[in-house]
Design an enzyme around this catalytic site. Sequence first.
Site, PDB file in Angstrom:
ATOM      1  CE1 TYR A 149      -3.753   2.155   0.064  1.00  0.00           C
ATOM      2  CE2 TYR A 149      -3.882   2.215   2.594  1.00  0.00           C
ATOM      3  CZ  TYR A 149      -4.406   2.585   1.251  1.00  0.00           C
ATOM      4  OH  TYR A 149      -5.444   3.459   1.431  1.00  0.00           O
ATOM      5  CB  SER A 152       0.994  -5.913   2.702  1.00  0.00           C
ATOM      6  OG  SER A 152       0.446  -4.924   3.424  1.00  0.00           O
ATOM      7  CD  GLN A 153      -2.048  -1.554  -2.636  1.00  0.00           C
ATOM      8  OE1 GLN A 153      -2.768  -0.520  -2.340  1.00  0.00           O
ATOM      9  NE2 GLN A 153      -0.995  -1.427  -3.224  1.00  0.00           N
ATOM     10  CG  ASP A 207       0.325  -8.770  10.078  1.00  0.00           C
ATOM     11  OD1 ASP A 207       0.164  -7.615  10.479  1.00  0.00           O
ATOM     12  OD2 ASP A 207       0.434  -9.102   9.093  1.00  0.00           O
TER      13      ASP A 207
END
Length: 319
Positions: A92, A183-184, A273
């Site tokens: 992101y 992630s993203q 996380d």
Amino acid sequence: MPLVDMPLESLLKYEGRNPRPADFDAYWERAIAEMKAIDPQIELRPSEFQVPYAECFDLYFTGVKGARIYAKYVRPKHATSPHPAIVQFHGYSGNSGDWSDKIQYAALGFSFFSLDCRGQGGLSEDTGGVKGTTLRGHIIRGIDDHPDQLLYRDIFLDTAQLTGIAMSMPEVDPERVGAMGGSQGGALTIACAALEPRIKRLAPVYPFLSDYKRVWEMDLAKDAYQELKDYFRRHDPQHKRQEEVFTQLGYIDIQYLADRIQGEVLMAVGLADTVCPPSTQFAAYNKIKSKKSYEIYPDFGHEGLPGFSDMTIQFMLGL
């Protein structure tokens, strides 16, 4: 070990909390049809960065809503054709990064494509034009507009469109294409393989953009999800529209795309996380119907996971 979410045995049964819109499937079929109707106007320009064993290109194409989208493209000079390919997606707010991590795949005989997400840290355009707030985040971009105006709808479509372009290259075997990212980028890997189900192997790492309501209920609407809290505090401080808002977000919740995946999945999760909670990741993983496996890092959060890059290379060599 520290427990920030559910025990693993519970994670493997978790089915998610965020509402799924009633017209979810029709929404995405309409979106895919829009994408397929576009003339992508593909442009390849040799990059300033070159190496002896590969050709490096700046690739541009036209995506939905007329945005010009950028990707790095590396193809091996001496590989047999057609050969396998990988599409890669970044975290992101970032971009496709340096060429150096892409040429390692070219050395192994893969073509490699790496997307710049529209409106983030790279060269792809965000054509904008939505009603409502655009403050601080792409999750909430278009949330007060028609669902077709959600920005992540367009970004998900960009991933599938780039993959279709990759598969159309004469040097690429369309039956041997993989996807990867963290992630993203992990979320986009899942979305891409759902919208372009010809993807044969995918390696998402701690995927983002899943089970938004669970994130909020865990009081983890911060860091990458901060815009959720900001949105409610500024635009719905008493949460009178809470169900409506989370249902709108359901259109861009990867857990509801996951059951479309046909390729083999290798997912990596850090159980510590607190950026993308493990339960939100397993909400998507548990809906995948194709062959799948996971690698668990009990003491790791949203960070580098030792050895997983090597595992990914070995996994993709099976294409």
